[in-house]
Design an enzyme around this catalytic site. Sequence first.
Site, mmCIF file in Angstrom:
data_model
loop_
_atom_site.group_PDB
_atom_site.id
_atom_site.type_symbol
_atom_site.label_atom_id
_atom_site.label_comp_id
_atom_site.label_asym_id
_atom_site.label_seq_id
_atom_site.Cartn_x
_atom_site.Cartn_y
_atom_site.Cartn_z
ATOM 1 N N GLU A 127 -2.422 -8.919 3.346
ATOM 2 C CA GLU A 127 -2.816 -9.405 4.679
ATOM 3 C C GLU A 127 -4.319 -9.373 4.870
ATOM 4 O O GLU A 127 -4.822 -9.995 5.806
ATOM 5 C CB GLU A 127 -2.102 -8.594 5.768
ATOM 6 N N HIS A 163 -3.756 -4.935 -0.275
ATOM 7 C CA HIS A 163 -3.325 -5.428 1.037
ATOM 8 C C HIS A 163 -3.353 -6.955 1.035
ATOM 9 O O HIS A 163 -4.422 -7.553 1.203
ATOM 10 C CB HIS A 163 -4.271 -4.913 2.133
ATOM 11 N N CYS A 192 0.841 -1.200 0.000
ATOM 12 C CA CYS A 192 0.000 0.000 0.000
ATOM 13 C C CYS A 192 0.879 1.253 0.000
ATOM 14 O O CYS A 192 1.621 1.475 -0.946
ATOM 15 C CB CYS A 192 -0.998 -0.037 1.149
#
Length: 214
Positions: free
Chosen positions: A195, A193, A90
Amino acid sequence: MAEKVAIIDYGSGNLRSVEKAVERAAREAGLARHITVTSDPDDIAGSDRVILPGVGAFAACMAGLAARDGVLEALEHAVLVNCRPFLGVCVGMQLLATQGLEFGSSEGLGWIPGSVVPLKPSTHHRSPHMGWNDVTSLSSHPVFDALDGEAFYFAHSYRYAAENDAHALAVVEHGESITALIGRDNLLGAQFHPEKSQKAGLVFLGHFLHWSPS
Protein backbone atom coordinates in the site's frame (compact mmCIF):
# COMPACT_ATOMS: atom_id res chain seq x y z
CA MET A 1 -21.30 -11.43 -8.28
CA ALA A 2 -18.21 -9.60 -7.03
CA GLU A 3 -15.77 -11.55 -4.91
CA LYS A 4 -15.66 -10.61 -1.24
CA VAL A 5 -12.26 -9.45 0.04
CA ALA A 6 -11.96 -9.21 3.82
CA ILE A 7 -9.28 -6.92 5.30
CA ILE A 8 -9.00 -8.02 8.92
CA ASP A 9 -9.47 -5.32 11.56
CA TYR A 10 -7.88 -6.36 14.85
CA GLY A 11 -6.58 -2.99 15.98
CA SER A 12 -3.32 -3.08 14.03
CA GLY A 13 -2.29 -1.90 10.61
CA ASN A 14 -2.89 1.01 8.27
CA LEU A 15 -6.36 -0.24 7.51
CA ARG A 16 -7.64 2.78 5.60
CA SER A 17 -4.57 3.01 3.37
CA VAL A 18 -4.64 -0.74 2.73
CA GLU A 19 -8.34 -0.58 1.87
CA LYS A 20 -7.83 2.32 -0.55
CA ALA A 21 -4.85 0.63 -2.20
CA VAL A 22 -6.77 -2.63 -2.69
CA GLU A 23 -9.76 -0.75 -4.09
CA ARG A 24 -7.52 1.09 -6.55
CA ALA A 25 -5.67 -2.09 -7.51
CA ALA A 26 -8.95 -3.85 -8.25
CA ARG A 27 -10.17 -0.91 -10.30
CA GLU A 28 -6.95 -0.65 -12.33
CA ALA A 29 -6.94 -4.42 -12.92
CA GLY A 30 -10.58 -4.33 -14.08
CA LEU A 31 -11.67 -6.74 -11.34
CA ALA A 32 -15.06 -6.71 -9.61
CA ARG A 33 -14.28 -7.03 -5.90
CA HIS A 34 -16.30 -6.10 -2.82
CA ILE A 35 -13.68 -4.95 -0.29
CA THR A 36 -14.50 -4.56 3.38
CA VAL A 37 -12.54 -3.87 6.56
CA THR A 38 -14.05 -6.18 9.15
CA SER A 39 -13.70 -8.00 12.44
CA ASP A 40 -16.98 -9.84 11.97
CA PRO A 41 -16.33 -13.61 12.05
CA ASP A 42 -19.18 -14.32 9.63
CA ASP A 43 -17.78 -11.83 7.09
CA ILE A 44 -14.33 -13.36 7.42
CA ALA A 45 -15.44 -16.99 7.22
CA GLY A 46 -17.57 -16.23 4.16
CA SER A 47 -14.97 -14.18 2.30
CA ASP A 48 -13.37 -15.15 -1.01
CA ARG A 49 -9.98 -13.59 -0.16
CA VAL A 50 -8.38 -12.49 3.08
CA ILE A 51 -5.80 -9.75 3.75
CA LEU A 52 -4.17 -9.49 7.18
CA PRO A 53 -2.27 -6.20 7.67
CA GLY A 54 -0.06 -5.58 10.66
CA VAL A 55 2.02 -2.81 12.23
CA GLY A 56 3.78 -2.95 15.59
CA ALA A 57 5.09 -5.73 17.81
CA PHE A 58 4.49 -9.41 17.02
CA ALA A 59 3.09 -10.27 20.46
CA ALA A 60 0.73 -7.29 20.54
CA CYS A 61 -0.62 -8.09 17.08
CA MET A 62 -1.16 -11.75 17.96
CA ALA A 63 -2.89 -10.71 21.19
CA GLY A 64 -5.09 -8.32 19.22
CA LEU A 65 -6.20 -11.15 16.94
CA ALA A 66 -6.91 -13.46 19.86
CA ALA A 67 -8.92 -10.76 21.66
CA ARG A 68 -11.48 -10.48 18.85
CA ASP A 69 -14.16 -13.08 19.52
CA GLY A 70 -14.30 -15.69 16.79
CA VAL A 71 -11.78 -14.00 14.47
CA LEU A 72 -9.03 -16.65 14.71
CA GLU A 73 -11.55 -19.43 14.16
CA ALA A 74 -13.06 -17.57 11.19
CA LEU A 75 -9.60 -17.04 9.69
CA GLU A 76 -8.80 -20.72 10.01
CA HIS A 77 -12.11 -21.64 8.39
CA ALA A 78 -11.66 -19.28 5.44
CA VAL A 79 -7.97 -19.92 4.86
CA LEU A 80 -7.23 -23.46 6.02
CA VAL A 81 -10.61 -25.15 5.46
CA ASN A 82 -11.99 -23.26 2.45
CA CYS A 83 -8.47 -22.58 1.09
CA ARG A 84 -9.21 -18.95 0.22
CA PRO A 85 -6.25 -16.89 -1.06
CA PHE A 86 -4.57 -15.19 1.90
CA LEU A 87 -2.15 -12.25 2.00
CA GLY A 88 -0.33 -11.16 5.16
CA VAL A 89 1.36 -7.75 5.10
CA CYS A 90 4.39 -6.81 7.26
CA VAL A 91 3.58 -8.08 10.77
CA GLY A 92 0.53 -9.76 9.23
CA MET A 93 3.05 -11.81 7.22
CA GLN A 94 5.18 -12.49 10.31
CA LEU A 95 2.18 -13.86 12.23
CA LEU A 96 2.20 -16.84 9.85
CA ALA A 97 5.31 -18.08 11.70
CA THR A 98 5.45 -20.60 14.52
CA GLN A 99 6.86 -18.03 16.92
CA GLY A 100 8.03 -14.44 17.21
CA LEU A 101 11.03 -13.48 19.33
CA GLU A 102 10.19 -9.81 19.87
CA PHE A 103 10.13 -8.98 23.62
CA GLY A 104 10.39 -12.68 24.46
CA SER A 105 8.88 -15.66 22.68
CA SER A 106 5.27 -15.48 21.46
CA GLU A 107 3.28 -18.10 19.63
CA GLY A 108 2.21 -17.30 16.06
CA LEU A 109 -0.38 -18.85 13.76
CA GLY A 110 2.07 -21.57 12.75
CA TRP A 111 0.77 -21.80 9.19
CA ILE A 112 4.26 -21.56 7.65
CA PRO A 113 6.85 -23.00 10.08
CA GLY A 114 9.57 -20.60 11.13
CA SER A 115 10.60 -17.91 13.60
CA VAL A 116 10.54 -14.12 13.47
CA VAL A 117 13.97 -12.95 14.63
CA PRO A 118 15.76 -9.58 14.97
CA LEU A 119 17.62 -8.06 12.06
CA LYS A 120 21.39 -7.91 12.40
CA PRO A 121 22.43 -4.24 12.49
CA SER A 122 25.79 -3.35 11.00
CA THR A 123 27.86 -0.25 10.29
CA HIS A 124 26.23 0.22 6.90
CA HIS A 125 22.81 -1.34 7.50
CA ARG A 126 20.76 -0.09 10.41
CA SER A 127 17.77 -1.57 12.15
CA PRO A 128 14.96 -0.85 11.60
CA HIS A 129 15.13 -1.44 7.86
CA MET A 130 13.19 1.46 6.38
CA GLY A 131 12.86 2.66 2.81
CA TRP A 132 12.86 1.41 -0.76
CA ASN A 133 14.73 -1.73 -1.78
CA ASP A 134 14.77 -4.03 -4.79
CA VAL A 135 13.17 -7.43 -4.26
CA THR A 136 14.61 -10.51 -5.99
CA SER A 137 12.65 -13.69 -6.72
CA LEU A 138 13.93 -17.03 -5.51
CA SER A 139 11.19 -19.08 -7.16
CA SER A 140 8.29 -18.49 -9.51
CA HIS A 141 4.96 -17.29 -8.14
CA PRO A 142 2.11 -15.85 -10.24
CA VAL A 143 1.60 -12.89 -7.91
CA PHE A 144 5.23 -11.78 -8.17
CA ASP A 145 6.66 -13.12 -11.44
CA ALA A 146 6.24 -9.83 -13.34
CA LEU A 147 7.74 -7.81 -10.47
CA ASP A 148 11.14 -9.46 -10.00
CA GLY A 149 13.71 -6.74 -9.32
CA GLU A 150 11.15 -4.00 -8.59
CA ALA A 151 11.58 -1.73 -5.56
CA PHE A 152 9.13 -1.92 -2.65
CA TYR A 153 8.82 0.00 0.60
CA PHE A 154 9.94 -1.66 3.86
CA ALA A 155 9.60 -0.68 7.53
CA HIS A 156 10.58 -3.41 9.99
CA SER A 157 13.20 -4.52 12.50
CA TYR A 158 12.49 -8.27 12.54
CA ARG A 159 12.68 -10.85 9.77
CA TYR A 160 11.02 -14.18 8.95
CA ALA A 161 13.39 -17.16 9.24
CA ALA A 162 11.49 -19.99 7.53
CA GLU A 163 12.23 -23.59 8.47
CA ASN A 164 11.74 -24.69 4.86
CA ASP A 165 13.80 -22.67 2.36
CA ALA A 166 11.23 -23.47 -0.34
CA HIS A 167 8.71 -21.25 1.45
CA ALA A 168 10.91 -18.15 0.94
CA LEU A 169 9.79 -16.87 -2.47
CA ALA A 170 11.76 -13.60 -2.69
CA VAL A 171 14.44 -11.74 -0.76
CA VAL A 172 15.75 -8.24 -0.13
CA GLU A 173 19.35 -7.46 0.80
CA HIS A 174 19.91 -5.32 3.90
CA GLY A 175 23.23 -6.44 5.32
CA GLU A 176 21.83 -9.97 5.09
CA SER A 177 19.28 -11.73 2.92
CA ILE A 178 15.84 -11.02 4.34
CA THR A 179 12.74 -12.89 3.30
CA ALA A 180 10.59 -10.36 1.45
CA LEU A 181 7.90 -12.77 0.26
CA ILE A 182 6.88 -16.08 1.81
CA GLY A 183 4.25 -18.57 0.80
CA ARG A 184 2.86 -22.02 0.27
CA ASP A 185 -0.36 -23.29 -1.27
CA ASN A 186 -2.98 -20.50 -0.86
CA LEU A 187 -0.86 -18.54 1.65
CA LEU A 188 1.24 -15.51 0.76
CA GLY A 189 3.02 -13.01 3.00
CA ALA A 190 4.86 -9.79 2.08
CA GLN A 191 7.38 -8.15 4.41
CA PHE A 192 7.11 -4.96 2.36
CA HIS A 193 4.11 -2.62 2.36
CA PRO A 194 2.34 -2.85 -1.02
CA GLU A 195 0.00 0.00 0.00
CA LYS A 196 3.07 2.27 0.29
CA SER A 197 4.91 0.93 -2.75
CA GLN A 198 3.21 3.04 -5.43
CA LYS A 199 2.87 1.44 -8.87
CA ALA A 200 4.68 -1.81 -8.02
CA GLY A 201 2.53 -2.23 -4.93
CA LEU A 202 -0.69 -1.72 -6.86
CA VAL A 203 0.39 -4.26 -9.48
CA PHE A 204 1.25 -6.72 -6.71
CA LEU A 205 -2.18 -6.27 -5.08
CA GLY A 206 -3.89 -6.59 -8.46
CA HIS A 207 -2.09 -9.88 -9.06
CA PHE A 208 -3.16 -11.12 -5.63
CA LEU A 209 -6.78 -10.20 -6.34
CA HIS A 210 -6.58 -12.22 -9.56
CA TRP A 211 -4.64 -15.17 -8.14
CA SER A 212 -6.30 -18.59 -8.17
CA PRO A 213 -4.10 -21.05 -6.23
CA SER A 214 -4.15 -24.55 -7.67
